[in-house]
Write a protein that holds these residues in place. Structure first.
Motif, PDB file in Angstrom:
ATOM      1  N   ARG A   1     -12.684 -45.588  14.232  1.00  0.00           N
ATOM      2  CA  ARG A   1     -13.664 -46.617  13.768  1.00  0.00           C
ATOM      3  C   ARG A   1     -12.905 -48.054  14.519  1.00  0.00           C
ATOM      4  NH1 ARG A   1     -16.395 -46.047   8.093  1.00  0.00           N
ATOM      5  NH2 ARG A   1     -14.200 -46.828   7.247  1.00  0.00           N
TER       6      ARG A   1
ATOM      7  N   TRP B   1     -11.149 -47.749   2.461  1.00  0.00           N
ATOM      8  CA  TRP B   1     -11.929 -46.956   3.205  1.00  0.00           C
ATOM      9  C   TRP B   1     -12.730 -46.078   2.318  1.00  0.00           C
ATOM     10  CZ3 TRP B   1     -12.464 -41.426   2.206  1.00  0.00           C
ATOM     11  CH2 TRP B   1     -13.014 -40.772   3.148  1.00  0.00           C
ATOM     12  N   HIS B   2     -12.521 -45.864   0.884  1.00  0.00           N
ATOM     13  CA  HIS B   2     -13.407 -44.935   0.124  1.00  0.00           C
ATOM     14  C   HIS B   2     -14.767 -45.612  -0.377  1.00  0.00           C
ATOM     15  CE1 HIS B   2     -12.569 -46.903  -3.628  1.00  0.00           C
ATOM     16  NE2 HIS B   2     -13.102 -45.977  -4.373  1.00  0.00           N
TER      17      HIS B   2
ATOM     18  N   THR C   1     -17.758 -44.931   2.083  1.00  0.00           N
ATOM     19  CA  THR C   1     -17.702 -43.451   2.797  1.00  0.00           C
ATOM     20  C   THR C   1     -17.944 -42.456   1.250  1.00  0.00           C
ATOM     21  OG1 THR C   1     -15.300 -43.863   2.810  1.00  0.00           O
ATOM     22  CG2 THR C   1     -16.333 -43.844   4.695  1.00  0.00           C
TER      23      THR C   1
ATOM     24  N   THR D   1     -21.469 -42.128  -1.149  1.00  0.00           N
ATOM     25  CA  THR D   1     -21.979 -40.650  -0.783  1.00  0.00           C
ATOM     26  C   THR D   1     -21.986 -39.906  -2.178  1.00  0.00           C
ATOM     27  OG1 THR D   1     -20.143 -39.787   0.422  1.00  0.00           O
ATOM     28  CG2 THR D   1     -21.807 -40.971   1.704  1.00  0.00           C
TER      29      THR D   1
ATOM     30  N   HIS E   1     -24.282 -35.821   3.998  1.00  0.00           N
ATOM     31  CA  HIS E   1     -23.340 -37.061   4.148  1.00  0.00           C
ATOM     32  C   HIS E   1     -22.319 -37.144   3.143  1.00  0.00           C
ATOM     33  CE1 HIS E   1     -26.220 -39.898   6.451  1.00  0.00           C
ATOM     34  NE2 HIS E   1     -26.890 -39.126   6.170  1.00  0.00           N
TER      35      HIS E   1
ATOM     36  N   ASN F   1     -17.831 -36.960   4.308  1.00  0.00           N
ATOM     37  CA  ASN F   1     -16.765 -37.596   3.763  1.00  0.00           C
ATOM     38  C   ASN F   1     -15.949 -36.590   3.202  1.00  0.00           C
ATOM     39  OD1 ASN F   1     -17.263 -40.410   4.643  1.00  0.00           O
ATOM     40  ND2 ASN F   1     -19.223 -39.848   3.488  1.00  0.00           N
TER      41      ASN F   1
END
Lengths: 226, 226
Positions: free
Chosen positions: A54, B102-103, B106, B110, B140, B144
């Motif tokens: 990304r 990040w989490h 993602t 989800t 999805h 992750n």
């Protein structure tokens, strides 16, 4: 020059970091990545640049770091970001962090989903979403725009106080993205409208440079200066 | 005691902060908020506790702060969180920040959507989601979980290295939540399975205390110790 900056001006957090770097006079090696060409999806990119494939991301003297807000904080700790954009005093920093942490699964997710479903997916698949779907996405996005208008901007000129910070830049870049899906935020949101003008004025010429493709592709004009 | 901590153990980031506070021996005034009773939705809560009407949040000697990760950083800056959980050295801190940033959109989005749609919405509305919807949400979420298994845990025992940090605690609390929707992460993900055991062992007895309702409601046993 040891700092490599990988970005695409079509990506909202890429634009935010680009503007912050320009205002801060951060010196970097320019590494544009064309997402539309899938340049981030190669094995070479995954192996050598960003394992999450990304943008934005940086490589600072061999240290690879992804996630725009982690990058902001890292460069702030290195003394590269002026205190007015990202405060060093922890009580003031926490206010900016509070917005940046808030915005991910609220403003960012809903604006991104709106933009992707209405602008990007039809471009890729030729299929336009149903009116019901558009209405659903609009409701979710507006629930968060309402919070920006009525809570974050309730009493102050900028999101976290009377001065422009990195929080405003990240938020403005998310909100500018929905122009691409023909959403004019100025109609329902007078405070956001006035705030966007202030953010642009505080960041130009870098704000307009960062948004040049968004303006061009959406066929819309920048928000006029105050 | 000047620090008031508002939380509900059914909320993933509330549990993460609860565990971090307990390990860190942070002294606080216990302010549980029953989300199921809508205690966060009152005008009084909005006015006096958290203008976003969510948990977790704190009031530290009159200073109101929301957003779990902003709270972690604020208390770290005040010297309340040990360095092994949230490093002070900026290069190491950036690794933990990279995961935490990040989490959000993602893993957290989800897993939350999976849990809400499959467990919570049917409880509130009586309507079960279609198999197609469940399949979509599973895909999805697993995209992750795949990244946690194959990228974050590729070479190390914990997400950001060989030691447990706040990143692991936040991630584990998100992943534990999907037990409620009958998803057993251990079946497809051997690295996550082993890592969850390590996180639990490193955080107990606080991990099990934080998850007491998740274990009870889901009718599942804690992940066994290594």
């Amino acid at each position: 020059m040891s700092l490599r900056f990988y970005y695409d001006l079509m990506s909202q957090p890429s634009r935010a970091l680009y503007i912050i770097f320009k205002i801060s006079n951060v010196q970097y090696q320019d590494c544009p990545v064309a997402l539309r060409k899938g340049e981030h999806l190669t094995e070479e990119f995954k192996e050598n640049i960003n394992r999450f494939q990304r943008v934005p991301c940086i490589i600072d003297d061999g240290y690879k770091l992804a996630e725009s807000i982690a990058i902001l904080r890292y460069l702030s700790a290195k003394g590269k970001i002026p205190e007015h954009l990202y405060p060093k005093y922890f009580v003031e920093q926490a206010r900016v962090d509070e917005f940046l942490e808030w915005h991910h699964i609220t403003l960012r997710v809903t604006c991104s989903l709106f933009f992707r479903t209405i602008w990007m997916d039809p471009l890729l698949t030729g299929v336009r979403p149903s009116n019901e779907k558009i209405q659903h996405l609009t409701q979710h996005m507006e629930a968060n725009l309402d919070i920006v208008e009525n809570v974050w901007l309730q009493k102050t000129d900028f999101l976290t106080g009377q001065r422009l910070t990195a929080a405003d830049i990240f938020a403005a870049c998310e909100i500018e993205q929905i122009r691409l899906a023909d959403y004019d935020v100025r109609i329902k949101y007078p405070k956001i409208k006035a705030w966007l003008k202030r953010v642009r004025a505080g960041c130009n010429p870098h704000y307009d440079n960062a948004h040049q493709y968004v303006y061009k592709i959406s066929g819309t004009a920048p928000h006029a200066k105050l």
